[in-house]
Write a protein that holds these residues in place. Sequence first.
Motif, PDB file in Angstrom:
ATOM      1  N   ILE A   1      41.988  41.832  40.600  1.00 31.19           N
ATOM      2  CA  ILE A   1      43.223  41.058  40.710  1.00 31.19           C
ATOM      3  C   ILE A   1      43.349  40.434  42.092  1.00 31.19           C
ATOM      4  N   ASP A   2      43.006  41.199  43.121  1.00 23.72           N
ATOM      5  CA  ASP A   2      43.098  40.673  44.488  1.00 23.72           C
ATOM      6  C   ASP A   2      42.140  39.510  44.694  1.00 23.72           C
ATOM      7  N   VAL A   3      40.915  39.627  44.155  1.00 24.43           N
ATOM      8  CA  VAL A   3      39.934  38.543  44.281  1.00 24.43           C
ATOM      9  C   VAL A   3      40.436  37.301  43.567  1.00 24.43           C
ATOM     10  N   LEU A   4      40.931  37.468  42.345  1.00 23.79           N
ATOM     11  CA  LEU A   4      41.423  36.328  41.580  1.00 23.79           C
ATOM     12  C   LEU A   4      42.650  35.713  42.231  1.00 23.79           C
ATOM     13  N   GLY A   5      43.515  36.551  42.777  1.00 22.77           N
ATOM     14  CA  GLY A   5      44.716  36.041  43.430  1.00 22.77           C
ATOM     15  C   GLY A   5      44.399  35.141  44.605  1.00 22.77           C
TER      16      GLY A   5
END
Length: 312
Positions: free
Chosen positions: A245-249
Amino acid sequence: MNESRTNRNHKKPKKRRWLKITAAVVFVLIAGIGLYAYSIYGNARDTVNEEMHEPVDSIDRDMTKKKMEASEPLNILLLGVDEREHDSGRSDALMVLSLNPKEDSMQLVSIPRDTRTTIVGEGFEDKINHAYAFGGSDMSVATVENFLDIELDHYVRMNMEGLNELVDKLGTITVDNEIAWQDGTYDFNEGPVEMDGDKTMAYVRMRKQDPNGDFGRTERQRKVIQGIIEQGASVGSVGKINDYIDVLGNNMATNMDFDDMKSLLNGYRNTRKNIASYQMKGSGTNIDGTYYLMVPDEEIAKVHGMIKKERS
């Protein structure tokens, strides 16, 4: 006899006490798991809705939601964008992903970035990937819809640099490589190739050693997208979800909100069972010193029919 009864009476409270302790431990474990799951859920919801969600005027959100509620086929524009500091960026990769839950099928059509077409909102013809530089995701959506005479339901924009980090979080991905080559750092043999993030970037960016030039590069981009879909669907570690999620965010934008993504996951997850891919064809030409790919009307009509069929 009385003594025996007395001993039994002394043992019962001890058993009940252990039962209470066991129940308390189980309750704490369940509560802890629940709180952890909720924290993951909350982080995912906030990241998607606050960092990744970017609506566009060219997509009718209400109509798309109705389609998803009815599990109707969807078209999603995938934009791989190379954005750097002080540069508005261009869509380095353009693909239309069609999902058909009734047939459990997925179709991925690549549009060559040099394709010459009318840029909607500007009124002149240019390379289709320049639409992003002129008007961002919204103009890219409108231009692709006009070019193929289709309706797009969602778009997903991914910074190409983010592919590196995403693949590393997934661990590795595997692609079926069609030509053998080396770049001085990596060897790419024919057949299945397992890649980390850095190797993936080398794989999608090579052009000079590919006899098919940009067409070959686009084919490799499709293979990487398929590899990410397969690996992402097979990863079962809940502990890694927040990392993804952090990477995609940091690297992704879409008109989908968190509820849309849940609906997509629940209603369209099996479409990956049958994946087909296609690359639009054309002939290269130079106009005023600039290279363009001219896609004939027959090819556009063919792809239009393929996408319409996937929606039926």
